[in-house]
Design an enzyme around this catalytic site. Structure first.
Site, PDB file in Angstrom:
ATOM      1  N   ALA A 146      14.555 -92.824  26.831  1.00  0.00           N
ATOM      2  CA  ALA A 146      15.476 -93.144  27.921  1.00  0.00           C
ATOM      3  C   ALA A 146      15.084 -92.479  29.235  1.00  0.00           C
ATOM      4  O   ALA A 146      15.611 -92.796  30.292  1.00  0.00           O
ATOM      5  CB  ALA A 146      16.900 -92.709  27.541  1.00  0.00           C
ATOM      6  N   ARG A 166      12.447 -91.494  32.427  1.00  0.00           N
ATOM      7  CA  ARG A 166      11.656 -92.381  33.281  1.00  0.00           C
ATOM      8  C   ARG A 166      10.264 -92.640  32.697  1.00  0.00           C
ATOM      9  O   ARG A 166       9.813 -93.768  32.621  1.00  0.00           O
ATOM     10  CB  ARG A 166      11.512 -91.785  34.686  1.00  0.00           C
ATOM     11  CG  ARG A 166      12.851 -91.736  35.435  1.00  0.00           C
ATOM     12  CD  ARG A 166      12.647 -91.532  36.901  1.00  0.00           C
ATOM     13  NE  ARG A 166      11.715 -90.428  37.151  1.00  0.00           N
ATOM     14  CZ  ARG A 166      11.292 -90.060  38.348  1.00  0.00           C
ATOM     15  NH1 ARG A 166      11.695 -90.723  39.404  1.00  0.00           N
ATOM     16  NH2 ARG A 166      10.464 -89.049  38.501  1.00  0.00           N
ATOM     17  N   PHE A 191      -2.128 -87.787  32.169  1.00  0.00           N
ATOM     18  CA  PHE A 191      -2.645 -89.003  31.553  1.00  0.00           C
ATOM     19  C   PHE A 191      -3.259 -89.960  32.575  1.00  0.00           C
ATOM     20  O   PHE A 191      -3.585 -91.088  32.247  1.00  0.00           O
ATOM     21  CB  PHE A 191      -1.536 -89.723  30.771  1.00  0.00           C
ATOM     22  CG  PHE A 191      -1.243 -89.108  29.448  1.00  0.00           C
ATOM     23  CD1 PHE A 191      -2.070 -89.355  28.364  1.00  0.00           C
ATOM     24  CD2 PHE A 191      -0.164 -88.263  29.276  1.00  0.00           C
ATOM     25  CE1 PHE A 191      -1.813 -88.782  27.126  1.00  0.00           C
ATOM     26  CE2 PHE A 191       0.102 -87.686  28.042  1.00  0.00           C
ATOM     27  CZ  PHE A 191      -0.719 -87.953  26.965  1.00  0.00           C
ATOM     28  N   HIS A 245      -0.090 -84.951  48.897  1.00  0.00           N
ATOM     29  CA  HIS A 245       1.105 -85.377  48.168  1.00  0.00           C
ATOM     30  C   HIS A 245       2.231 -85.724  49.142  1.00  0.00           C
ATOM     31  O   HIS A 245       2.174 -85.392  50.325  1.00  0.00           O
ATOM     32  CB  HIS A 245       1.590 -84.260  47.235  1.00  0.00           C
ATOM     33  CG  HIS A 245       0.793 -84.148  45.971  1.00  0.00           C
ATOM     34  ND1 HIS A 245      -0.405 -83.469  45.914  1.00  0.00           N
ATOM     35  CD2 HIS A 245       1.006 -84.638  44.717  1.00  0.00           C
ATOM     36  CE1 HIS A 245      -0.888 -83.538  44.668  1.00  0.00           C
ATOM     37  NE2 HIS A 245      -0.049 -84.240  43.930  1.00  0.00           N
ATOM     38  N   LYS A 303       7.282 -82.307  47.555  1.00  0.00           N
ATOM     39  CA  LYS A 303       6.692 -81.435  46.547  1.00  0.00           C
ATOM     40  C   LYS A 303       6.923 -79.976  46.963  1.00  0.00           C
ATOM     41  O   LYS A 303       6.663 -79.608  48.103  1.00  0.00           O
ATOM     42  CB  LYS A 303       5.198 -81.727  46.443  1.00  0.00           C
ATOM     43  CG  LYS A 303       4.482 -81.005  45.320  1.00  0.00           C
ATOM     44  CD  LYS A 303       3.053 -81.554  45.160  1.00  0.00           C
ATOM     45  CE  LYS A 303       2.289 -80.794  44.093  1.00  0.00           C
ATOM     46  NZ  LYS A 303       2.927 -80.876  42.770  1.00  0.00           N
TER      47      LYS A 303
END
Lengths: 257, 257, 257, 257
Positions: free
Chosen positions: A13, A15, A116, A143, A147
């Site tokens: 459930a 994200r 990943f 970024h 952040k």
């Protein structure tokens, strides 16, 4: 094992978990057999015959989940953070115990990966390989401005890997004549300068620059969206079943020979 | 004035001066009529009828050279550093005096430019124009590792111009949630972050990044070689003859309307 | 007019229209007073007192919408495609008629823009300004691989603007010694080479490269998401009220002096 | 062999050869013992005890030089073009003959490399390794405008290596919906699109772009100057002495494990 791998998702459930569910459902060679969430027991019954369980839960739950997955006879792919030497050691021990009772070539595997993203993992891996061949190396990470930490963990790891490769190759300190304004030269991570840019509109990007007299090599990766992690997660699912024991880092299941 | 402009070079034996001599000789519409060096007097006789004198000498000599050029009735293009408000004021006064005695449209001009690189000047100019339209802006400058100061003067000027444009447009501070590792965030120039990369193989490069939600604009310039300043020097020579008075900065003779 | 601008959105149920609605609602100085869609009449009543109507509908409806908006006494900002000289001419005529009856300084304005991306519009504008100062110029556009046309309209417009600026400055053909393999040199748009890259993961990006001996200027823009058009749309809404008559192109309401 | 390697340069008066001489003289662990040119005999006497001979001559001379170097008992590093299967075969045969009479571990080696640029060789190698992990891949090469062929040999080799890696991994054609304007899509090298940019100011540059949903990996290399080949040449000199037999390609002496 059938030619279609059966996959369970833990943290379905969340994200990331929900994105993994959609990715598994979209892959011809994978079948989503279970979605588990906080509070759900993890055992042979709830895993519903899964060959591989993918864990994107929370640091406080992930280790117990992996032990339960192994007890149920399934492989595990883990994207949750919070692992340390002690928890990895306990998983290695558990794997040794369970695999000693399994036929050769059918040992269970656990793959824990902090990242990943294929482009991020490849960029880091290539940077480490290139490092010994260049006089200078610096890292720029870019970024979104929400952040809170700088530089990014990925950039730190990359810089540390570059520094290690330079050291192993016998390279000494990089040339740098800077006398004034050193605060513009970024953070020093093991002797490698790391610069952090924060810009509205960006997501997560990294650039590693290498220089020799007359030449430059730049390796850049861009992560525009969390769906970018899915090819790496699916690759991990397919690879973990033939890699008994504990593997840490997606780079170790990539074929880079 | 003939259709071919006559040019004298002061500091002709220096690296920049020698490069200017070759560039003038290679231009169809320019004629090199004098090469002067340290010790040579600067007057109507030694300038040999030059319409324009180009000064790439040393800070201690450049102001006296310009006054002597004006006394000889020639225009001046100056690439030497070391000018301040006082010396520029004296040149403005001298120009006022000499031009009051000249027919309309024939006033002498002096163009002093800290940077003749067209790509560098355009990058800075465009950055200042773009600045008001973006939530975030940062500057990365990249140079060879023998440079002693950081960030570069060009990067400082660019950042200051970006900051000024933001302020004039009523923009407030850029978004930046950084809580840890601020040393990776570069130098703060008037609220604009400036990062300095030092890499063997590079010469002089600058990148200005702008970001809004969902979009990015990047302006980058590369100076690979000092010959890159020649198009800007020749442009200045051609433009100064029709711009009486003192002009500071190559951007002010560019047609960017 | 109140200090808060009242805005109506036509095509509010479409993807762009819905995004505009959210952007208007998120802006302190704007108030969303009407959302209209296909089938809804466009008149003073349905526009609900809007100062400005934003049209993101379809080519078959947009011109009639604009005439109706003007009849209702509102300004219009149009992002819908499909306009040609004839339809623009009719809007100009309508504006002349309606503005002749309005007090000075209160004339209605219509702004039609093919592209509301600030980074894209600025990149194109800067490229046209830089073009006259460089020996070489090429355009690279990069898009997702589902795009059916190449090169992109934006890249074509950029290349044409670069070519026009070169021509006006008296520049001749760019240097290019290519004898074999000309198919790798991209499309020729008015003498400017345009390259189209199609890559999974990208959205819409453009790079314009300029070169002189020893130097390079690169202007790059990235559109990561359709929300990137919102700052440009809001800017157009705020500017159109003080620009009576027809304006074509967002660049004409930018302050680039 | 002494700890200092003795090096002879063949083609020492050529541009590359002269640059190699300077690089060897500048290296602490190498000693320049002979400079030979067109017309000079190549034998044990003229090679003056060289451990390694570096050949940057001409296609018509290079093979004979290598045979003479082997007859003199030295290793060879070859940067001259013009080699084919037949000439390489004759060198392999010669090496077999001469090495059968030498003690174990002291066999002679010949290294032939079409490109000694470390950044170029690494970019190509990494691109081949990354290729199997991405849905899309394209190559952009950028050179000075005096280059007569397009795309560059390096870009062709890179694209071919990417295509081969994709094929070996079972990947099918890349996504590309282009219906119109295919001439903007560059040259097709084994199914990989290659774009050639020609820009005054540039030297030799290559960019390989990879894309998956939500992510991009870019590998870029810049060669600013022919001195950029020297680190690769010196590396080859140091490595060839411990690699008996024929090695083709600098990538095969790099440690990329």
């Amino acid at each position: 094992m059938s030619t279609t791998l059966k996959v369970a998702v833990l943290g379905a459930a969340g994200r990331m978990g929900a994105t993994v569910c959609r990715a598994v459902e979209g892959a011809d060679d994978l079948e989503l057999v279970a979605r588990l969430d906080a509070g759900d027991p993890v055992d042979a019954s709830t895993l519903a015959g899964a060959d591989v369980a993918v864990d994107f839960t929370v640091p406080s739950a992930t280790e117990a989940n992996v032990h339960a997955v192994l007890d149920a006879g399934a492989h595990a792919v883990v994207g949750t953070t919070g692992w340390d030497d002690a928890s990895r050691g306990r998983v290695t021990e558990h794997l040794g115990r369970v695999n000693s009772g399994r036929p050769d070539g059918q040992g269970l595997g656990v793959l824990i990966a902090p990242n990943f993203g294929l482009s991020a993992v490849l960029a880091m891996t290539f940077a480490a390989k290139a490092a010994r061949y260049f006089e200078s190396a610096e890292v720029i990470e870019l970024h979104h401005p929400d952040k809170v930490d700088a530089p990014s963990g990925t950039a730190r790891h990359t810089a540390a890997a570059v520094a290690r490769a330079r050291s192993e190759a016998g390279l000494t300190a990089m040339p740098d004549a800077t006398e004034s304004g050193v605060e513009a030269r970024g953070a020093d991570v093991d002797g490698v300068r790391v610069h952090a840019v924060r810009l509205r509109g960006l997501v997560a990007h990294e650039e590693i620059l290498f220089g020799n007299v007359g030449e430059q090599l730049v390796i850049r990766q861009d992560s525009f969206d969390r769906v970018s992690f899915m090819p790496g997660v699916l690759l991990a699912v397919r690879e973990v079943v033939s890699r008994p024991g504990l593997t840490v880092g997606l780079e170790n299941v990539l074929d880079l020979s």
